[in-house]
Design a protein around this motif. Structure first.
Motif, mmCIF file in Angstrom:
data_model
loop_
_atom_site.group_PDB
_atom_site.id
_atom_site.type_symbol
_atom_site.label_atom_id
_atom_site.label_comp_id
_atom_site.label_asym_id
_atom_site.label_seq_id
_atom_site.Cartn_x
_atom_site.Cartn_y
_atom_site.Cartn_z
ATOM 1 N N HIS A 182 56.360 16.860 4.628
ATOM 2 C CA HIS A 182 57.463 16.326 4.157
ATOM 3 C C HIS A 182 58.480 16.855 4.919
ATOM 4 C CE1 HIS A 182 55.139 14.902 0.282
ATOM 5 N NE2 HIS A 182 54.707 15.924 0.521
ATOM 6 N N HIS A 183 59.521 16.160 5.137
ATOM 7 C CA HIS A 183 60.813 16.663 5.945
ATOM 8 C C HIS A 183 61.957 16.019 5.549
ATOM 9 C CE1 HIS A 183 63.174 16.560 9.744
ATOM 10 N NE2 HIS A 183 63.139 18.088 9.372
ATOM 11 N N TYR A 184 62.805 17.014 4.952
ATOM 12 C CA TYR A 184 64.172 16.497 4.551
ATOM 13 C C TYR A 184 65.280 16.714 5.388
ATOM 14 C CZ TYR A 184 62.081 15.414 0.067
ATOM 15 O OH TYR A 184 61.388 15.063 -1.063
ATOM 16 N N GLY A 185 64.872 16.895 6.725
ATOM 17 C CA GLY A 185 65.867 17.328 7.763
ATOM 18 C C GLY A 185 67.112 16.368 7.954
ATOM 19 N N TYR A 186 66.895 15.074 7.750
ATOM 20 C CA TYR A 186 67.837 14.154 7.872
ATOM 21 C C TYR A 186 68.150 13.243 6.667
ATOM 22 C CZ TYR A 186 65.116 14.394 12.091
ATOM 23 O OH TYR A 186 64.261 14.813 13.150
ATOM 24 N N VAL A 187 69.211 12.515 6.669
ATOM 25 C CA VAL A 187 69.499 11.695 5.499
ATOM 26 C C VAL A 187 69.904 10.376 6.309
ATOM 27 C CG1 VAL A 187 70.857 10.796 3.477
ATOM 28 C CG2 VAL A 187 69.663 13.381 3.621
ATOM 29 N N LYS A 188 69.256 9.370 6.223
ATOM 30 C CA LYS A 188 69.903 8.347 6.916
ATOM 31 C C LYS A 188 70.228 7.224 5.877
ATOM 32 C CE LYS A 188 67.408 9.003 11.271
ATOM 33 N NZ LYS A 188 66.267 8.334 12.129
ATOM 34 N N ASN A 189 71.371 6.254 6.244
ATOM 35 C CA ASN A 189 71.780 5.311 5.436
ATOM 36 C C ASN A 189 71.268 4.144 5.713
ATOM 37 O OD1 ASN A 189 72.849 6.999 3.186
ATOM 38 N ND2 ASN A 189 74.497 7.280 4.655
ATOM 39 N N ASP A 206 61.107 23.682 7.909
ATOM 40 C CA ASP A 206 61.594 22.820 6.798
ATOM 41 C C ASP A 206 60.661 21.788 6.658
ATOM 42 O OD1 ASP A 206 64.019 20.772 8.506
ATOM 43 O OD2 ASP A 206 62.015 21.576 9.142
ATOM 44 N N GLU A 207 59.370 21.952 7.181
ATOM 45 C CA GLU A 207 58.267 20.786 6.812
ATOM 46 C C GLU A 207 57.148 21.580 5.963
ATOM 47 O OE1 GLU A 207 57.448 20.233 10.796
ATOM 48 O OE2 GLU A 207 58.699 18.566 11.100
ATOM 49 N N TRP A 208 56.545 20.725 5.451
ATOM 50 C CA TRP A 208 55.275 21.430 4.589
ATOM 51 C C TRP A 208 54.339 20.180 4.431
ATOM 52 C CZ3 TRP A 208 59.664 20.729 2.086
ATOM 53 C CH2 TRP A 208 59.815 19.695 1.221
ATOM 54 N N PHE A 209 53.006 20.389 4.657
ATOM 55 C CA PHE A 209 51.997 19.478 4.359
ATOM 56 C C PHE A 209 51.850 18.993 3.049
ATOM 57 C CE2 PHE A 209 50.057 18.623 8.728
ATOM 58 C CZ PHE A 209 50.432 19.857 9.196
ATOM 59 N N ASP A 210 51.545 17.948 2.855
ATOM 60 C CA ASP A 210 51.156 17.243 1.635
ATOM 61 C C ASP A 210 49.553 17.888 1.190
ATOM 62 O OD1 ASP A 210 49.833 14.563 -0.064
ATOM 63 O OD2 ASP A 210 52.172 15.522 -0.657
ATOM 64 N N GLU A 224 64.646 28.596 1.542
ATOM 65 C CA GLU A 224 64.252 27.657 0.414
ATOM 66 C C GLU A 224 62.968 26.922 0.634
ATOM 67 O OE1 GLU A 224 68.136 28.671 0.162
ATOM 68 O OE2 GLU A 224 67.507 27.433 1.448
ATOM 69 N N SER A 225 62.831 26.324 1.829
ATOM 70 C CA SER A 225 61.820 25.762 2.436
ATOM 71 C C SER A 225 60.576 26.669 3.177
ATOM 72 C CB SER A 225 62.299 24.555 3.243
ATOM 73 O OG SER A 225 62.896 24.972 4.679
ATOM 74 N N ARG A 284 57.505 27.258 0.920
ATOM 75 C CA ARG A 284 56.751 26.029 0.590
ATOM 76 C C ARG A 284 55.946 25.379 1.828
ATOM 77 N NH1 ARG A 284 59.070 20.796 -2.661
ATOM 78 N NH2 ARG A 284 59.119 22.219 -4.178
ATOM 79 N N CYS A 285 56.682 25.712 2.895
ATOM 80 C CA CYS A 285 55.994 25.363 4.277
ATOM 81 C C CYS A 285 54.628 26.398 4.619
ATOM 82 C CB CYS A 285 56.883 25.688 5.325
ATOM 83 S SG CYS A 285 56.081 25.595 7.089
ATOM 84 N N LEU A 286 54.694 27.641 4.319
ATOM 85 C CA LEU A 286 53.675 28.695 4.359
ATOM 86 C C LEU A 286 52.533 28.402 3.376
ATOM 87 C CD1 LEU A 286 55.809 31.867 5.135
ATOM 88 C CD2 LEU A 286 54.447 30.599 6.857
ATOM 89 N N ASP A 287 53.211 28.127 2.184
ATOM 90 C CA ASP A 287 52.186 27.868 1.041
ATOM 91 C C ASP A 287 51.398 26.498 1.353
ATOM 92 O OD1 ASP A 287 51.867 26.189 -1.794
ATOM 93 O OD2 ASP A 287 51.320 27.972 -1.694
#
Length: 693
Positions: free
Chosen positions: A168-175, A89-93, A16-17, A20-23
């Motif tokens: 962008h990195h959605y690897g974690y979710v912190k509350n 799972d990262e991609w440059f803005d 999934e990611s 987008r990372c490569l793009d």
């Protein structure tokens, strides 16, 4: 041609990611003398094929739980003067700042660089924290990665460039939780004065300790608690001393450093001769500290001492009354918050050291017959279920069997003969899932449906819906029991927890209920499409089509609910935000189709403010829209594309014939015109490799 930058990417099975990372790396790969090296640690052939579309350098690496080992493979294969590494799972803005760093020659002044990793705390992209990540270095022979996890690139040599560019990195979710700050009590000055006037009055020390604690100053609370105990030693205040010892144990447990706190509490136990009730209070504090401080064996040991002493107190009930003082009483020890949290800590520690016997011992002491207390712990049970899998499931089934034997129920629990029988639904659900996982579908389905029909607990219903989706069990019985708003809220929570890989199973559920419960179906479809947009990391075609489907689903939902006149434009201010968002986005998408780009971007900006929950999706769509404006190939006709295809074929022929000068001429003509073309990016890298000096 010298390679200025090597980009090394670890790619696993995260389809999934990855794209987008490569793009996001295309600007670097087209504007710089650059090579991309992908270290493929996955097993999915389609993902490898995706990787091979972007670079000729895809290296297979058999995963060995060592990130540095994998990173060092990419570093060893690199030929760039500089080295940059990134995850799939990262991609440059926007990588333009990094491009200019090299194109301007600024890179000659630095030895390493940081860029920003934006770590999101939710899938909506509305909450995040920025971390300055050390990810770029001038490559030296001694450069290498160290550390099997959270690997680090060494040596780090100054000076360092700090980019504002971010991934962008959605690897974690912190509350994030805000700490409560108590207000300073107006009673404190009065109590201080009272102590000055009557230094041997223990009551004032007790009250002052509590006041300072309520004010958030546990250090002063501890100080006056100790002063009170000192006064007690020279007086007959035995009950007050007991309270102060108990309260001191509570205050000590709040201090940083669990080991020191545990040691002090043990000193109170051995040297201060506290009563049995105060011992129970201190045991509870020690157990909690041991659980927090990763001393599981000690927590389990004190857990047994606690249960043994608790049994003694219950056998001599007069002790509860004799030893109670203030809030420290039988009620304090046995309140669900203290008693069951203590047992929870003990069970958690026993599980951590794989002491299954003690774990099930403490688990059996839970209030399985009291649903309103038990439901507080369902989410924790589920975490243990995931962490300890079959072993924990066996414990739950053992507890269920004991409960059924005590109630005189068959271990098979015939759902047709269960009238008037009270068995914990959570345990029955585990039994049902065990049947299903072992292929005993009929037994599993019967019991699963029984659970569905016999609980109104929100968390259990959430769990039932999640498992129904996973096992492809009909969700109609659940939908039939729930009001639309309840269903919408519950399905939203479930879908947010589901991995994107189950999106197809969601689609099956949507189809299943759309005839009988069309509005429930649309709710679930909306959640499914939102998951696809947020977690699927779609590129242009899939992104625009998915967003259109999402908005049409929402408008269809409200078309069912509202009269036609209420949906007219002049009444839109009264309608829910997601409906207004959908109308604006549909208008924006239509403007895109008509190539009215400025109008579309303006409308997307309006949508961004209407529904912040979709801001991540809208931001990505605007980014991709702006990129397409700068891509001449997207505005070209069929004849141009045919000509470009012929030129690329000629370029390949020249390249493999080692005719580099004419190949360079064609490459320089094509790249500015079609900078997004993957085939051309691949050819350029091969050209650079062949002409490397």
């Amino acid at each position: 041609m010298d390679i200025l930058l090597t980009i090394s990417l670890l790619a696993s099975n995260r389809r999934e990611s990855l794209e987008r990372c490569l793009d996001s790396l295309k600007p670097l790969l087209t504007k710089l003398p650059c090579e991309l090296i992908i270290i493929f640690t996955g097993t999915d052939k389609k993902i490898r094929e995706t990787a091979e579309r972007y670079t000729p350098q895809v290296i297979t690496f058999e995963w060995c739980d060592d990130f540095s080992a994998a990173r060092n493979i990419g570093l060893k294969a690199a030929h760039g003067e500089w080295f940059l590494y990134i995850d799939d799972d990262e991609w440059f803005d926007d990588a333009e700042e990094i491009c200019q760093f090299f194109l301007s020659g600024e890179y000659r002044q630095f030895q390493c660089a940081h860029y920003i990793q934006r770590n999101y705390q939710n899938w909506n992209g509305t909450k995040y924290s920025d971390f300055s990540a050390f990810r770029m270095v001038r490559r030296y022979p001694e450069s290498h990665f160290v550390g099997a996890i959270h690997e680090e690139l060494v040596p780090r040599i100054e000076p360092c460039k700090y980019f504002q560019a971010y991934v962008h990195h959605y690897g974690y979710v912190k509350n994030s939780e805000n700490e409560n700050i108590s207000k300073t009590s107006r009673n404190i000055p009065m109590l201080l004065q009272a102590i000055e006037n009557q230094p041997t009055q223990v009551k004032n020390y007790i009250q002052l300790s509590k006041e300072f604690d309520l004010a958030g100053d546990w250090k002063l609370a501890e100080e006056y608690c100790r002063k009170g105990l000192y006064v007690c030693r020279d007086s007959e205040y035995s009950y007050s001393a007991g309270w102060l010892k108990a309260y001191l144990s509570y205050l000590v447990s709040k201090k940083p450093g669990n080991v020191a706190a545990i040691s002090e509490l043990e000193t109170i136990l051995t040297q201060e001769a506290p009563t049995e009730l105060i011992c129970l209070v201190i045991y509870q504090q020690i157990i909690h500290l041991c659980a927090e401080g990763k001393e599981p064996e000690k927590a389990v040991w004190y857990g047994h001492k606690f249960e043994k002493l608790l049994k003694k107190m219950d056998e001599n009930e007069n002790l509860w009354e004799q030893q109670a003082y203030g809030e420290f009483s039988e009620h304090y020890i046995k309140s669900p918050e203290h008693l069951y949290n203590t047992r929870m800590d003990c069970a958690a520690c026993a599980l951590a050291i794989q002491d299954w016997k003690d774990a099930v011992y403490f688990m059996k002491l839970f209030p399985w017959e009291t649903e309103d207390i038990l439901q507080r712990y369902y989410s924790i049970f589920e975490k243990w279920n995931k962490a300890y899998s079959e072993s924990f499931n066996d414990m739950l089934l053992e507890i269920l069997e004991d409960i059924m034997n005590d109630s005189g129920i068959s271990c098979h629990f015939d759902v047709n003969e269960s009238s008037g029988v009270s068995v914990p639904i959570y345990l029955l659900l585990q039994k049902a899932l065990t049947y299903l996982n072992k292929g005993q579908k009929n037994k599993g389905l019967d019991l699963f449906i029984y659970c569905t029909m016999h609980t109104d607990d929100g968390y259990l219903r959430q769990l039932l819906l999640k498992e129904a989706i996973y096992h492809q069990i009909s969700v109609i019985p659940l939908a039939a029991q729930m009001a639309l708003d309840t269903w919408n809220d519950l399905s939203g929570k479930v879908v947010k927890e589901l991995p994107f890989s189950l999106n197809g199973r969601l689609q099956v559920c949507v189809k299943e209920i759309e005839t009988r419960y069309p509005l429930h179906s649309l709710c679930l479809k909306k959640q499914m499409l939102e998951q696809k947009l947020s977690k699927g990391f779609p590129l242009w075609d899939e992104l625009t089509e998915g967003l259109e489907d999402y908005c049409l689903c929402i408008t269809q939902f409200y078309n069912y609910l509202y009269r036609e006149e209420w949906l007219e434009q002049e009444n839109s201010v009264f309608l829910p935000a997601e409906y207004r968002f959908s109308r604006v986005v549909l208008a924006a998408l239509e403007a895109l189709k008509q190539e009215k780009i400025p109008e579309a971007v303006s409308l997307f900006g309006d949508a961004f403010h209407i529904n912040p929950d979709m801001s991540g999706v809208i931001t990505e769509l605007i980014r991709q829209t702006v990129r397409r404006l700068d891509n001449p190939a997207l505005q070209a006709g069929t004849e141009f594309l045919q000509l470009a295809s012929q030129m690329k074929e000629t370029l390949r022929t020249l390249l493999y014939a080692n005719q580099m000068e004419p190949a360079a001429e064609i490459l320089n003509q094509l790249l500015p015109i079609i900078p997004e073309d993957l085939e051309l990016i691949w050819i350029r890298q091969e050209f650079i490799r062949r002409t490397r000096s």
